[in-house]
Design a protein around this motif. Structure first.
Motif, PDB file in Angstrom:
ATOM      1  N   ALA A  65      15.874  34.140  19.069  1.00  0.00           N
ATOM      2  CA  ALA A  65      14.637  33.921  18.326  1.00  0.00           C
ATOM      3  C   ALA A  65      13.631  33.125  19.161  1.00  0.00           C
ATOM      4  O   ALA A  65      12.426  33.374  19.091  1.00  0.00           O
ATOM      5  CB  ALA A  65      14.941  33.192  17.019  1.00  0.00           C
ATOM      6  N   ALA A  66      14.124  32.180  19.959  1.00  0.00           N
ATOM      7  CA  ALA A  66      13.229  31.415  20.836  1.00  0.00           C
ATOM      8  C   ALA A  66      12.546  32.343  21.841  1.00  0.00           C
ATOM      9  O   ALA A  66      11.350  32.211  22.119  1.00  0.00           O
ATOM     10  CB  ALA A  66      14.015  30.327  21.563  1.00  0.00           C
TER      11      ALA A  66
ATOM     12  N   ILE B 131      19.596  32.635   9.444  1.00  0.00           N
ATOM     13  CA  ILE B 131      20.579  31.780  10.120  1.00  0.00           C
ATOM     14  C   ILE B 131      20.907  30.564   9.267  1.00  0.00           C
ATOM     15  O   ILE B 131      22.079  30.243   9.032  1.00  0.00           O
ATOM     16  CB  ILE B 131      20.042  31.335  11.498  1.00  0.00           C
ATOM     17  N   PHE B 132      19.867  29.902   8.757  1.00  0.00           N
ATOM     18  CA  PHE B 132      20.103  28.673   7.998  1.00  0.00           C
ATOM     19  C   PHE B 132      20.559  28.961   6.567  1.00  0.00           C
ATOM     20  O   PHE B 132      21.321  28.181   5.984  1.00  0.00           O
ATOM     21  CB  PHE B 132      18.855  27.794   8.012  1.00  0.00           C
TER      22      PHE B 132
ATOM     23  N   THR C  54      15.269  33.061  11.485  1.00  0.00           N
ATOM     24  CA  THR C  54      15.465  31.634  11.245  1.00  0.00           C
ATOM     25  C   THR C  54      15.934  31.394   9.817  1.00  0.00           C
ATOM     26  O   THR C  54      16.877  30.628   9.571  1.00  0.00           O
ATOM     27  CB  THR C  54      14.155  30.861  11.502  1.00  0.00           C
ATOM     28  N   TRP C  55      15.269  32.048   8.864  1.00  0.00           N
ATOM     29  CA  TRP C  55      15.673  31.905   7.460  1.00  0.00           C
ATOM     30  C   TRP C  55      17.106  32.370   7.266  1.00  0.00           C
ATOM     31  O   TRP C  55      17.909  31.703   6.596  1.00  0.00           O
ATOM     32  CB  TRP C  55      14.732  32.721   6.574  1.00  0.00           C
TER      33      TRP C  55
ATOM     34  N   PHE D 234      20.498  23.052  13.278  1.00  0.00           N
ATOM     35  CA  PHE D 234      21.651  23.929  13.050  1.00  0.00           C
ATOM     36  C   PHE D 234      22.968  23.220  13.336  1.00  0.00           C
ATOM     37  O   PHE D 234      23.955  23.399  12.611  1.00  0.00           O
ATOM     38  CB  PHE D 234      21.540  25.176  13.933  1.00  0.00           C
TER      39      PHE D 234
ATOM     40  N   ILE E 205      19.616  31.883  17.609  1.00  0.00           N
ATOM     41  CA  ILE E 205      18.558  30.892  17.811  1.00  0.00           C
ATOM     42  C   ILE E 205      17.951  31.045  19.205  1.00  0.00           C
ATOM     43  O   ILE E 205      16.726  30.995  19.375  1.00  0.00           O
ATOM     44  CB  ILE E 205      19.118  29.464  17.602  1.00  0.00           C
TER      45      ILE E 205
ATOM     46  N   VAL F 193      11.111  36.422  13.976  1.00  0.00           N
ATOM     47  CA  VAL F 193      11.552  35.042  14.178  1.00  0.00           C
ATOM     48  C   VAL F 193      11.695  34.330  12.832  1.00  0.00           C
ATOM     49  O   VAL F 193      12.686  33.615  12.592  1.00  0.00           O
ATOM     50  CB  VAL F 193      10.554  34.273  15.074  1.00  0.00           C
ATOM     51  N   SER F 194      10.731  34.538  11.939  1.00  0.00           N
ATOM     52  CA  SER F 194      10.783  33.901  10.619  1.00  0.00           C
ATOM     53  C   SER F 194      11.999  34.362   9.830  1.00  0.00           C
ATOM     54  O   SER F 194      12.719  33.550   9.235  1.00  0.00           O
ATOM     55  CB  SER F 194       9.498  34.214   9.830  1.00  0.00           C
TER      56      SER F 194
ATOM     57  N   ALA G  55      15.437  23.965  16.438  1.00  0.00           N
ATOM     58  CA  ALA G  55      16.357  24.796  15.656  1.00  0.00           C
ATOM     59  C   ALA G  55      17.815  24.426  15.921  1.00  0.00           C
ATOM     60  O   ALA G  55      18.615  24.332  14.992  1.00  0.00           O
ATOM     61  CB  ALA G  55      16.119  26.271  15.971  1.00  0.00           C
TER      62      ALA G  55
ATOM     63  N   TYR H  86      10.942  25.300  19.978  1.00  0.00           N
ATOM     64  CA  TYR H  86      11.709  25.997  18.936  1.00  0.00           C
ATOM     65  C   TYR H  86      13.198  25.842  19.180  1.00  0.00           C
ATOM     66  O   TYR H  86      13.968  25.549  18.251  1.00  0.00           O
ATOM     67  CB  TYR H  86      11.337  27.479  18.896  1.00  0.00           C
TER      68      TYR H  86
END
Length: 270
Positions: A184-185, A81-82, A78-79, A254, A181, A74-75, A250, A246
């Motif tokens: 990841a959730a 994606i952004f 998330t990193w 986003f 996202i 997930v970490s 997110a 989350y």
């Protein structure tokens, strides 16, 4: 996921080769392909180590390991994606600057490292994704899905650099970012479930609802939902709360740049 990661790796390699060709440095092509192959081989090795390590664990240790692996996934997701959202517009220029610097210095290692670490990052992210999916799917289904995704990504990468402009990369990465996202959730919710089972997190309301009579987790559709979205037919209140928090946070971050970009400025008042 494998389609997006594979396309990102294909685009990076394609940009590097295009730059080398434009600057008449085709002699480095072999080095670039070697660096790409080494990065892919190391990614496969790290993925295999991850799968074999969890295979040796049982009971509470396995639950904790699974939860930590999913939390790590997930970490990283998330990193990624952004980071891609922020860097997409400048990635070509940054790559070309690094390549030009390495060529000017006559550093073959520096040139190869640009491609090696870029492809390795995509490969490691893919390995984490496949591990997380593999925990709620069969190895055959995971392998087939990964192979199809990589085949699609390679085809898209080749088409783009052969002159096709039918794929809108902004829309592609926005759509896949939203899907990642959501994925990841589900991973975060599943990690919460594992930590609760291991006794690391409290169980408030153990079963907030039960939809097993509608969609069983053991059915083909249930396994698909579990693998892709973290579906749980009888989740705890904490799992649902973590998933919703989350997802809302997110998506808000986003989509905010996208909303601001589309919003036209108000006309000036006379």
């Amino acid at each position: 996921m494998t389609t997006r990661e594979g396309l990102e790796a294909s685009l990076i390699v394609g940009m590097v080769l295009a730059f080398l060709s434009k600057t008449e440095n085709q002699r480095y092509f072999r080095l670039i392909w070697l660096a790409t192959a080494c990065a892919l081989a190391l990614s496969v090795a790290m993925g295999a180590a991850l799968f074999f390590t969890v295979g040796e664990l049982q009971g509470r240790s396995e639950q904790i390991f699974d939860g930590m692996a999913m939390l790590s996934a997930v970490s990283v997701l998330t990193w990624m994606i952004f980071w891609m959202r922020r860097q997409a517009a400048n990635i070509k220029r940054e790559l070309e600057t690094k390549l030009a610097t390495a060529i000017a210095a006559g550093s073959a290692v520096g040139l190869a490292s640009v491609v090696f670490f870029a492809v390795l990052r995509e490969g490691w992210e893919t390995a984490l994704f496949l591990f997380a999916v593999g925990e709620s799917s069969t190895p055959l289904a995971t392998g087939i899905g990964a192979a199809i995704g990589l085949a699609i990504s390679i085809s898209l990468g080749v088409a783009l650099f052969m002159g096709s402009r039918r794929l809108n990369l902004r829309q592609f990465f926005t759509a896949t970012g939203i899907l990642l996202i959501v994925f990841a959730a589900g991973l975060l919710s599943h990690a919460t479930h594992e930590f609760q089972a291991a006794g690391l997190l409290p169980v408030t309301v153990e079963h907030l609802w039960n939809t097993s009579s509608l969609v069983s987790e053991n059915s083909a559709f249930g396994k698909f939902l579990t693998a892709l979205f973290g579906y749980n037919s009888d989740p705890s209140a904490l799992e649902v709360g973590v998933w919703a928090a989350y997802l809302a946070g997110a998506l808000a971050f986003f989509l905010r740049p996208l909303v601001n970009w589309r919003r036209a400025p108000a006309p000036a008042q006379a």
